[in-house]
Design a protein around this motif. Structure first.
Motif, mmCIF file in Angstrom:
data_model
loop_
_atom_site.group_PDB
_atom_site.id
_atom_site.type_symbol
_atom_site.label_atom_id
_atom_site.label_comp_id
_atom_site.label_asym_id
_atom_site.label_seq_id
_atom_site.Cartn_x
_atom_site.Cartn_y
_atom_site.Cartn_z
ATOM 1 N N ALA A 198 4.055 6.772 -7.414
ATOM 2 C CA ALA A 198 3.054 8.449 -7.341
ATOM 3 C C ALA A 198 4.873 8.983 -8.280
ATOM 4 O O ALA A 198 4.071 10.228 -8.045
ATOM 5 N N HIS A 199 5.743 8.875 -8.796
ATOM 6 C CA HIS A 199 6.505 9.344 -9.063
ATOM 7 C C HIS A 199 7.673 9.007 -9.654
ATOM 8 O O HIS A 199 8.588 7.584 -9.490
ATOM 9 N N VAL A 200 8.559 9.256 -10.355
ATOM 10 C CA VAL A 200 9.071 8.843 -11.198
ATOM 11 C C VAL A 200 10.496 9.765 -11.464
ATOM 12 O O VAL A 200 10.875 10.908 -11.553
ATOM 13 N N PHE A 201 11.804 9.553 -10.989
ATOM 14 C CA PHE A 201 13.358 10.016 -10.731
ATOM 15 C C PHE A 201 13.745 9.638 -12.163
ATOM 16 O O PHE A 201 14.458 8.447 -12.536
ATOM 17 N N PHE A 202 13.447 10.568 -13.277
ATOM 18 C CA PHE A 202 14.348 10.228 -14.633
ATOM 19 C C PHE A 202 16.067 10.753 -15.051
ATOM 20 O O PHE A 202 15.814 11.408 -15.139
ATOM 21 N N LEU A 203 16.635 10.244 -14.498
ATOM 22 C CA LEU A 203 17.948 10.244 -14.410
ATOM 23 C C LEU A 203 18.637 10.386 -15.800
ATOM 24 O O LEU A 203 18.871 9.326 -17.128
ATOM 25 N N VAL A 204 19.466 11.084 -16.202
ATOM 26 C CA VAL A 204 19.846 11.579 -17.224
ATOM 27 C C VAL A 204 21.585 11.922 -17.403
ATOM 28 O O VAL A 204 21.806 12.883 -16.619
ATOM 29 N N ASP A 205 22.363 11.748 -18.234
ATOM 30 C CA ASP A 205 24.047 12.531 -17.864
ATOM 31 C C ASP A 205 24.039 13.702 -18.636
ATOM 32 O O ASP A 205 23.694 14.176 -19.265
ATOM 33 N N ILE A 206 24.726 14.785 -17.128
ATOM 34 C CA ILE A 206 24.641 16.509 -17.377
ATOM 35 C C ILE A 206 25.730 16.527 -18.030
ATOM 36 O O ILE A 206 25.497 17.561 -18.976
ATOM 37 N N PRO A 253 0.891 -0.830 0.265
ATOM 38 C CA PRO A 253 -0.365 0.200 0.254
ATOM 39 C C PRO A 253 1.115 0.910 0.372
ATOM 40 O O PRO A 253 0.000 2.159 -0.146
ATOM 41 N N LEU A 254 2.352 1.082 0.198
ATOM 42 C CA LEU A 254 2.499 2.414 0.198
ATOM 43 C C LEU A 254 3.139 2.877 -0.775
ATOM 44 O O LEU A 254 3.346 2.531 -2.241
ATOM 45 N N PRO A 255 3.172 4.185 -0.914
ATOM 46 C CA PRO A 255 3.762 4.913 -2.142
ATOM 47 C C PRO A 255 5.000 4.525 -3.319
ATOM 48 O O PRO A 255 5.596 4.417 -1.683
ATOM 49 N N GLN A 256 5.150 4.495 -4.046
ATOM 50 C CA GLN A 256 6.181 3.940 -5.133
ATOM 51 C C GLN A 256 6.966 5.032 -5.741
ATOM 52 O O GLN A 256 6.362 5.692 -6.581
ATOM 53 N N ILE A 257 8.068 5.535 -5.648
ATOM 54 C CA ILE A 257 9.000 6.423 -6.432
ATOM 55 C C ILE A 257 10.209 5.530 -7.103
ATOM 56 O O ILE A 257 10.951 4.965 -7.216
ATOM 57 N N ALA A 258 9.755 6.038 -8.480
ATOM 58 C CA ALA A 258 10.855 4.806 -9.136
ATOM 59 C C ALA A 258 12.225 5.600 -9.543
ATOM 60 O O ALA A 258 11.998 6.727 -10.160
ATOM 61 N N VAL A 259 13.366 5.093 -10.011
ATOM 62 C CA VAL A 259 14.505 5.413 -10.078
ATOM 63 C C VAL A 259 14.313 5.213 -12.117
ATOM 64 O O VAL A 259 15.011 3.737 -11.762
ATOM 65 N N LEU A 288 3.065 10.510 -16.735
ATOM 66 C CA LEU A 288 3.494 9.818 -15.385
ATOM 67 C C LEU A 288 4.236 10.652 -14.787
ATOM 68 O O LEU A 288 4.932 11.426 -15.612
ATOM 69 N N PRO A 289 3.797 11.559 -13.631
ATOM 70 C CA PRO A 289 4.441 12.764 -13.191
ATOM 71 C C PRO A 289 5.872 12.461 -12.354
ATOM 72 O O PRO A 289 6.472 11.338 -12.077
ATOM 73 N N ALA A 291 25.389 18.285 -3.833
ATOM 74 C CA ALA A 291 24.668 19.516 -4.498
ATOM 75 C C ALA A 291 23.996 18.841 -4.888
ATOM 76 O O ALA A 291 24.146 17.440 -5.790
ATOM 77 N N GLY A 292 22.048 19.736 -5.044
ATOM 78 C CA GLY A 292 21.216 18.747 -5.411
ATOM 79 C C GLY A 292 20.350 18.143 -4.748
ATOM 80 O O GLY A 292 19.089 17.128 -4.960
ATOM 81 N N LYS A 293 21.421 17.486 -3.617
ATOM 82 C CA LYS A 293 20.079 16.241 -2.872
ATOM 83 C C LYS A 293 19.214 17.570 -2.260
ATOM 84 O O LYS A 293 17.787 16.373 -1.426
ATOM 85 N N GLN A 294 19.170 18.293 -2.195
ATOM 86 C CA GLN A 294 18.200 18.716 -0.846
ATOM 87 C C GLN A 294 16.958 19.276 -1.768
ATOM 88 O O GLN A 294 15.812 18.860 -0.829
ATOM 89 N N GLN A 295 17.374 19.316 -3.345
ATOM 90 C CA GLN A 295 16.475 19.550 -3.944
ATOM 91 C C GLN A 295 15.879 18.228 -3.949
ATOM 92 O O GLN A 295 14.358 17.825 -4.062
ATOM 93 N N VAL A 296 16.022 17.333 -4.596
ATOM 94 C CA VAL A 296 15.642 15.439 -4.581
ATOM 95 C C VAL A 296 15.002 15.204 -3.296
ATOM 96 O O VAL A 296 13.445 14.516 -3.197
ATOM 97 N N LEU A 297 15.616 15.494 -1.954
ATOM 98 C CA LEU A 297 14.201 15.321 -0.991
ATOM 99 C C LEU A 297 13.226 16.654 -1.017
ATOM 100 O O LEU A 297 12.074 15.789 -0.331
ATOM 101 N N ASP A 298 13.325 16.999 -1.309
ATOM 102 C CA ASP A 298 11.551 18.332 -1.325
ATOM 103 C C ASP A 298 11.104 17.618 -2.389
ATOM 104 O O ASP A 298 9.767 17.833 -1.808
ATOM 105 N N ARG A 299 11.366 17.250 -3.193
ATOM 106 C CA ARG A 299 11.017 16.020 -4.222
ATOM 107 C C ARG A 299 9.957 15.475 -3.779
ATOM 108 O O ARG A 299 8.425 15.801 -4.033
ATOM 109 N N ILE A 300 10.776 14.996 -3.168
ATOM 110 C CA ILE A 300 9.882 13.449 -2.522
ATOM 111 C C ILE A 300 9.169 13.893 -1.606
ATOM 112 O O ILE A 300 7.210 13.202 -1.435
#
Length: 206
Positions: free
Chosen positions: A110-118, A22-28, A138-139, A182-191
Motif C-alpha cells: 500500500a505504501h513505501v517509506f523511502f529513507l534517505v540520510d538528511i 490480506p493485510l495491507p503492507q507498508i515497506a521500508v 508506487l505510492p 521529531a517527525g514521528k507524528q508525521q509518519v503516523l499521520d501518513r500511515i
C-alpha cells in the motif's frame, strides 16, 4: 493514530517465502545503515523490535512485522538495505532480485517509506530506487533520517534540498530523528492516511 503493539513475524530470503496476507503492507526501503531498523523501533515505540547494527548490510531478508493500531492492522516489511559495497556481486544480485520481485509483485503493498540520510544529497543508488518507485507508480513518502545529526536550523534547508534533488514536494519529505519525537507524528499521520485509503478501497469493492 496510535500504535498499540507490534511483533516480528518472519523473514523471507526469496519472493516465494514472502508472507501472504490480506493485510495491507507498508515497506521500508533505503540504503544500508540509513536507519531503517531505528525508524521501525521509533514509530512502534519498541526499541528492541528491529535489530540495529553499526555494521551496514546486516538486513539480508525481507523482515515482516505485524502492527496493530487504533485504525486497524498492517504489515511492515523491512527491505534489505542497498548500496553496501562489502558483499559479493552475487549477494547484491540476490538482494536486488528479492526487492524488485517484492515491489513489483506484492499485491497488498500500500505504501513505501523511502529513507534517505538528511545529512547528504541522495546517492546514486537512492536515485535508482526513487526512479523505480516513480516509474512503477508506487505510492511513497521520503523520510530524511538522522535529523538529530544536524542543527534544527539546518533541517528545513536539508529537507528543501532533498526535495529539490528528487523533484518531489517538500510536504512529501519528513525529517525524522530516531532519538527524539521529531517527525514521528508525521509518519503516523501518513500511515493513518494509507490505512484509511485501503479501507475505503476495500469497501468500494464489496
Amino acid at each position: 493514530m496510535k500504535i498499540k503493539n507490534a511483533g516480528y513475524v518472519k523473514g523471507a530470503a526469496t519472493f516465494g517465502q514472502c508472507l501472504r496476507s490480506p493485510l495491507p503492507q507498508i515497506a521500508v526501503a533505503g540504503k544500508s545503515n540509513v536507519g531503517k531498523s531505528s525508524f521501525i523501533n521509533r514509530i512502534t515505540n519498541d526499541g528492541k523490535l528491529a535489530r540495529t547494527s553499526k555494521l551496514p548490510g546486516r538486513t539480508r531478508l525481507i523482515n515482516y512485522f505485524a502492527v496493530n493500531t487504533d485504525c486497524g492492522e498492517f504489515l511492515l516489511a523491512d527491505l534489505p538495505g542497498y548500496g553496501f559495497a562489502k558483499v559479493s556481486d552475487e549477494e547484491k544480485r540476490k538482494w536486488a532480485t528479492l526487492m524488485e520481485s517484492y515491489l513489483a509483485q506484492e499485491q497488498r503493498l500500500a505504501h513505501v517509506f523511502f529513507l534517505v540520510d538528511i545529512r547528504h544529497d541522495p546517492t546514486r543508488d537512492d536515485v535508482t530506487m526513487y526512479n523505480y518507485l516513480f516509474a512503477n507508480n508506487l505510492p511513497f513518502t521520503v523520510v530524511a533520517t538522522k535529523a538529530d545529526k544536524v542543527s534544527k536550523s539546518q533541517v528545513r534547508n536539508r529537507v528543501r534540498s532533498i526535495a529539490a534533488f528528487l523533484k518531489v514536494g517538500e510536504g512529501n519529505v519528513i525529517a525524522l530523528s530516531s532519538l527524539t519525537e521529531a517527525g514521528k507524528q508525521q509518519v503516523l499521520d501518513r500511515i493513518q492516511q494509507v490505512l484509511e485509503s485501503d479501507n475505503a478501497a476495500k469497501e468500494q469493492q464489496e
